[in-house]
Design a protein around this motif. Structure first.
Motif, PDB file in Angstrom:
ATOM      1  N   ARG A 436      60.908  46.422 171.678  1.00 25.03           N
ATOM      2  CA  ARG A 436      61.700  45.188 171.622  1.00 25.03           C
ATOM      3  C   ARG A 436      62.868  45.305 170.631  1.00 25.03           C
ATOM      4  O   ARG A 436      64.027  45.085 171.024  1.00 25.03           O
ATOM      5  N   PRO A 437      62.630  45.683 169.364  1.00 22.34           N
ATOM      6  CA  PRO A 437      63.775  45.810 168.443  1.00 22.34           C
ATOM      7  C   PRO A 437      64.714  46.946 168.821  1.00 22.34           C
ATOM      8  O   PRO A 437      65.921  46.855 168.571  1.00 22.34           O
ATOM      9  N   LEU A 438      64.183  48.002 169.437  1.00 24.78           N
ATOM     10  CA  LEU A 438      65.039  49.124 169.836  1.00 24.78           C
ATOM     11  C   LEU A 438      66.028  48.686 170.911  1.00 24.78           C
ATOM     12  O   LEU A 438      67.245  48.915 170.804  1.00 24.78           O
ATOM     13  N   ILE A 439      65.526  48.029 171.959  1.00 22.12           N
ATOM     14  CA  ILE A 439      66.399  47.597 173.050  1.00 22.12           C
ATOM     15  C   ILE A 439      67.366  46.521 172.567  1.00 22.12           C
ATOM     16  O   ILE A 439      68.555  46.523 172.909  1.00 22.12           O
ATOM     17  N   ARG A 440      66.858  45.607 171.723  1.00 24.23           N
ATOM     18  CA  ARG A 440      67.722  44.558 171.184  1.00 24.23           C
ATOM     19  C   ARG A 440      68.870  45.172 170.369  1.00 24.23           C
ATOM     20  O   ARG A 440      70.032  44.762 170.497  1.00 24.23           O
ATOM     21  N   PHE A 441      68.539  46.193 169.556  1.00 19.81           N
ATOM     22  CA  PHE A 441      69.542  46.860 168.712  1.00 19.81           C
ATOM     23  C   PHE A 441      70.605  47.547 169.564  1.00 19.81           C
ATOM     24  O   PHE A 441      71.819  47.416 169.303  1.00 19.81           O
ATOM     25  N   VAL A 442      70.183  48.283 170.600  1.00 22.56           N
ATOM     26  CA  VAL A 442      71.138  49.017 171.436  1.00 22.56           C
ATOM     27  C   VAL A 442      72.025  48.048 172.206  1.00 22.56           C
ATOM     28  O   VAL A 442      73.235  48.268 172.367  1.00 22.56           O
ATOM     29  N   LEU A 443      71.460  46.942 172.687  1.00 22.05           N
ATOM     30  CA  LEU A 443      72.258  45.945 173.403  1.00 22.05           C
ATOM     31  C   LEU A 443      73.298  45.309 172.477  1.00 22.05           C
ATOM     32  O   LEU A 443      74.432  45.037 172.889  1.00 22.05           O
ATOM     33  N   GLU A 444      72.899  45.096 171.220  1.00 17.52           N
ATOM     34  CA  GLU A 444      73.864  44.547 170.261  1.00 17.52           C
ATOM     35  C   GLU A 444      75.010  45.526 170.030  1.00 17.52           C
ATOM     36  O   GLU A 444      76.186  45.128 169.987  1.00 17.52           O
ATOM     37  N   LYS A 445      74.689  46.805 169.891  1.00 16.46           N
ATOM     38  CA  LYS A 445      75.711  47.810 169.622  1.00 16.46           C
ATOM     39  C   LYS A 445      76.634  48.011 170.818  1.00 16.46           C
ATOM     40  O   LYS A 445      77.799  48.397 170.661  1.00 16.46           O
ATOM     41  N   THR A 446      76.131  47.758 172.024  1.00 15.31           N
ATOM     42  CA  THR A 446      76.966  47.936 173.223  1.00 15.31           C
ATOM     43  C   THR A 446      77.554  46.604 173.700  1.00 15.31           C
ATOM     44  O   THR A 446      78.100  46.525 174.796  1.00 15.31           O
ATOM     45  N   ARG A 447      77.409  45.575 172.849  1.00 13.65           N
ATOM     46  CA  ARG A 447      77.929  44.228 173.162  1.00 13.65           C
ATOM     47  C   ARG A 447      77.413  43.730 174.505  1.00 13.65           C
ATOM     48  O   ARG A 447      78.145  43.143 175.310  1.00 13.65           O
ATOM     49  N   GLY A 448      76.144  43.987 174.779  1.00 17.07           N
ATOM     50  CA  GLY A 448      75.500  43.488 175.991  1.00 17.07           C
ATOM     51  C   GLY A 448      75.788  44.294 177.235  1.00 17.07           C
ATOM     52  O   GLY A 448      75.375  43.903 178.338  1.00 17.07           O
ATOM     53  N   ASN A 449      76.483  45.434 177.104  1.00 21.79           N
ATOM     54  CA  ASN A 449      76.787  46.277 178.268  1.00 21.79           C
ATOM     55  C   ASN A 449      75.513  47.028 178.679  1.00 21.79           C
ATOM     56  O   ASN A 449      75.125  48.022 178.075  1.00 21.79           O
ATOM     57  N   GLN A 450      74.852  46.534 179.740  1.00 25.33           N
ATOM     58  CA  GLN A 450      73.547  47.088 180.134  1.00 25.33           C
ATOM     59  C   GLN A 450      73.670  48.499 180.697  1.00 25.33           C
ATOM     60  O   GLN A 450      72.759  49.315 180.538  1.00 25.33           O
ATOM     61  N   VAL A 451      74.764  48.808 181.356  1.00 25.05           N
ATOM     62  CA  VAL A 451      74.956  50.157 181.906  1.00 25.05           C
ATOM     63  C   VAL A 451      75.035  51.164 180.758  1.00 25.05           C
ATOM     64  O   VAL A 451      74.370  52.216 180.771  1.00 25.05           O
ATOM     65  N   ARG A 452      75.830  50.825 179.725  1.00 22.06           N
ATOM     66  CA  ARG A 452      75.974  51.708 178.576  1.00 22.06           C
ATOM     67  C   ARG A 452      74.659  51.798 177.789  1.00 22.06           C
ATOM     68  O   ARG A 452      74.250  52.865 177.345  1.00 22.06           O
ATOM     69  N   ALA A 453      73.983  50.639 177.627  1.00 20.74           N
ATOM     70  CA  ALA A 453      72.717  50.615 176.886  1.00 20.74           C
ATOM     71  C   ALA A 453      71.661  51.477 177.577  1.00 20.74           C
ATOM     72  O   ALA A 453      70.929  52.231 176.923  1.00 20.74           O
ATOM     73  N   ALA A 454      71.579  51.369 178.900  1.00 19.81           N
ATOM     74  CA  ALA A 454      70.607  52.172 179.651  1.00 19.81           C
ATOM     75  C   ALA A 454      70.896  53.652 179.497  1.00 19.81           C
ATOM     76  O   ALA A 454      69.976  54.479 179.375  1.00 19.81           O
ATOM     77  N   ASP A 455      72.183  54.004 179.487  1.00 21.47           N
ATOM     78  CA  ASP A 455      72.579  55.406 179.315  1.00 21.47           C
ATOM     79  C   ASP A 455      72.162  55.930 177.939  1.00 21.47           C
ATOM     80  O   ASP A 455      71.636  57.044 177.812  1.00 21.47           O
ATOM     81  N   ILE A 456      72.372  55.132 176.900  1.00 18.59           N
ATOM     82  CA  ILE A 456      71.988  55.531 175.544  1.00 18.59           C
ATOM     83  C   ILE A 456      70.475  55.673 175.422  1.00 18.59           C
ATOM     84  O   ILE A 456      69.963  56.616 174.811  1.00 18.59           O
ATOM     85  N   LEU A 457      69.744  54.750 176.028  1.00 19.61           N
ATOM     86  CA  LEU A 457      68.280  54.766 175.952  1.00 19.61           C
ATOM     87  C   LEU A 457      67.652  55.853 176.832  1.00 19.61           C
ATOM     88  O   LEU A 457      66.487  56.208 176.638  1.00 19.61           O
ATOM     89  N   GLY A 458      68.436  56.372 177.793  1.00 19.41           N
ATOM     90  CA  GLY A 458      67.913  57.406 178.679  1.00 19.41           C
ATOM     91  C   GLY A 458      67.036  56.853 179.790  1.00 19.41           C
ATOM     92  O   GLY A 458      66.128  57.539 180.278  1.00 19.41           O
ATOM     93  N   ILE A 459      67.268  55.592 180.176  1.00 18.14           N
ATOM     94  CA  ILE A 459      66.517  54.989 181.275  1.00 18.14           C
ATOM     95  C   ILE A 459      67.520  54.423 182.272  1.00 18.14           C
ATOM     96  O   ILE A 459      68.699  54.243 181.958  1.00 18.14           O
ATOM     97  N   ASN A 460      67.053  54.133 183.502  1.00 13.27           N
ATOM     98  CA  ASN A 460      68.013  53.565 184.462  1.00 13.27           C
ATOM     99  C   ASN A 460      68.169  52.056 184.251  1.00 13.27           C
ATOM    100  O   ASN A 460      67.349  51.426 183.557  1.00 13.27           O
ATOM    101  N   ARG A 461      69.191  51.499 184.849  1.00 12.49           N
ATOM    102  CA  ARG A 461      69.541  50.100 184.564  1.00 12.49           C
ATOM    103  C   ARG A 461      68.447  49.144 185.036  1.00 12.49           C
ATOM    104  O   ARG A 461      68.158  48.144 184.373  1.00 12.49           O
ATOM    105  N   ASN A 462      67.837  49.443 186.193  1.00 10.40           N
ATOM    106  CA  ASN A 462      66.774  48.564 186.705  1.00 10.40           C
ATOM    107  C   ASN A 462      65.588  48.515 185.749  1.00 10.40           C
ATOM    108  O   ASN A 462      64.994  47.456 185.526  1.00 10.40           O
TER     109      ASN A 462
END
Length: 478
Positions: A436-462
């Motif tokens: 939860r804090p990991l995904i929240r942190f990455v979304l904050e850093k990408t300003r809510g850009n889910q495509v970019r966040a998924a790429d950073i996390l190494g998972i697909n957008r779905n």
């Protein structure tokens, strides 16, 4: 190692006389035997560097005597002499362990050459023996693997039991606990001492290159393969291969490792020829391979092939009584390497080092001691020479800890009482609180850009969208 004492065994008196005269003239001590039985008695009673044995003697032949010599004195160099120059005699003599084979009649220059050749061979054998002893001494357990805790004593016992055999060993433990040291100790205390020890970190090599690193490749196997290259298994032939972090090996490659263990042969990339290899395998991992097998991430059949003899290395935090011994060992080692006067630790420093949890285990301890030796000008290291540890163990200084250290401390605080832990829910609960804090942190850093966040996390957008919903993460609204 020069030659001093020579035994000549021949039923012909003239041959004994000629050889003894020539050899004594060169300064050698020579003893004579008329037959095989007398020669065997002398070999049992005395020490010889070289024995010249006639192949045909009454009672016991030279070949029969050679067999007995190898039982009594395997290090004795034996040269067989015969008047019958047959291939059968030559092959049989060499097969039974003769160093050389001479056909009568021969001139004395041939004997001089043989004695010189044996002398060089003895010298080389002596040097190899010394090298083996040096290597063995270098990897004696008490000199390289430090610790006197009950857990380490069990490890020493296991190494002593398994080292002489060729059984496969699986070393398990956290990063930095010394898994490669254990593998080396097994190799250098085995009958493969003097043969190659080849380590390979399976996690450090890209998956697409790992197969050719292990098995080698033929010229033209792929773009850039301009010549044949031997892989780690062939390089380790006769010795030991250490497969570190084998839990990170891809499944398709695991099947090929299993075949090597079963068939004792490999095939180079781009080749079709099976190449036999005589290699002992010691594997290591910081993962729970049973869990990986359960999750279909590691082959069950390979796991059982590797896990013939398991050795588990406990983390340093669970054998704190070994920390003072390790500190002294590293101080001596590091001061010698850096060529600085020997340093020691104060009682307060030892207490600080012992009480620290060491998430990086022995590797972290060694680096900490090295840093203290380099930065402190004083011969006595005190607690203040390790400020990082003081910060990490003080309240309110959690930011100084590594992420692993923070998780370690938090888990120990939350689950200090094992009886309060309920079966089956801890893994999922901890993962959820980390995710939860990991995904929240990455979304904050990408300003809510889910495509970019998924790429950073190494998972697909779905998958990311599903986790946002499941974990109740509120999306930032611009």
């Amino acid at each position: 190692m020069s030659i001093n004492n020579i035994l000549v065994a021949d039923d012909e008196e003239s041959m004994r006389w000629v050889l003894s005269k020539a050899l004594r003239k060169k300064g050698f001590n020579v003893e004579l035997a008329r037959d095989g039985n007398e020669a065997l008695r002398l070999i049992k009673e005395n020490v010889y560097d070289l024995a010249l044995l006639d192949i045909k003697m009454p009672g016991m032949t030279g070949l029969e005597l050679l067999d007995r010599v190898k039982e009594e004195r395997s290090d004795l160099f034996v040269v067989i002499m015969t008047a019958e120059a047959s291939m059968k005699n030559a092959v049989e003599a060499m097969k039974r362990g003769a160093y050389d084979y001479l056909t009568k009649p021969f001139d004395l220059g041939v004997i001089d050459a043989v004695v010189e050749k044996v002398s060089r061979a003895r010298e080389m054998t002596s040097q190899v023996s010394l090298l083996k002893e040096e290597l063995k001494d270098r990897y004696q357990l008490e000199k390289t693997i430090i610790g006197n805790s009950p857990a380490m004593r069990e490890v020493y016992k296991t190494i002593g039991k398994v080292a002489p055999s060729d059984v496969t060993v699986l070393v398990q433990g956290e990063s930095g606990t010394g898994k490669e040291l254990i593998a080396r100790a097994i190799h250098y205390n085995s009958k493969r001492l003097g043969k190659p020890f080849i380590p390979l970190n399976c996690a450090a090599i890209p998956k697409e290159l790992l197969e050719s690193e292990l098995f080698g490749f033929e010229k033209g196997a792929f773009t850039g393969a301009t010549e044949r290259k031997l892989g780690k298994f062939e390089q380790a032939n006769g010795g030991t291969i250490f497969l570190d972090e084998i839990g990170d090996m891809p499944l398709d490659l695991q099947a090929k490792i299993l075949r090597v263990l079963q068939e004792r042969e490999i095939t180079r990339t781009g080749g079709n020829q099976s190449i036999p290899v005589d290699v002992r395998v010691v594997a290591a991992t910081n993962q729970d391979l049973e869990e990986s097998v359960h999750n279909k991430q590691f082959r069950e059949d390979l796991y059982y092939r590797l896990n013939v003899i398991p050795i588990h290395l406990v983390p340093l935090r669970d054998r704190k009584e070994d920390v003072p011994l390790l500190v002294q060992y590293f101080l001596t080692k590091i001061c010698a390497e850096l060529e600085v006067p020997q340093k020691r630790c104060s009682a307060d420093a030892i207490k600080l080092l012992t009480n620290y949890s060491w998430p990086g285990n022995i590797r972290e301890l060694e680096n900490t001691i090295k840093r203290g030796v380099i930065l402190s000008p004083d011969p006595l290291l005190v607690a203040s020479d390790f400020p990082g540890l003081r910060n990490r163990q003080s309240e309110g200084k959690g930011e100084e800890l590594s992420l692993e250290g923070i998780v370690d401390l938090k888990l120990r605080g939350c689950f200090s009482n094992m009886e309060k832990m309920e079966s089956g829910d801890v893994h999922a609960m901890v993962l959820e609180q980390v995710e939860r804090p990991l995904i929240r942190f990455v979304l904050e850093k990408t300003r809510g850009n889910q495509v970019r966040a998924a790429d950073i996390l190494g998972i697909n957008r779905n998958t990311l969208r599903k986790k946002i919903t499941e974990l109740g993460i509120e999306l930032r609204k611009e």
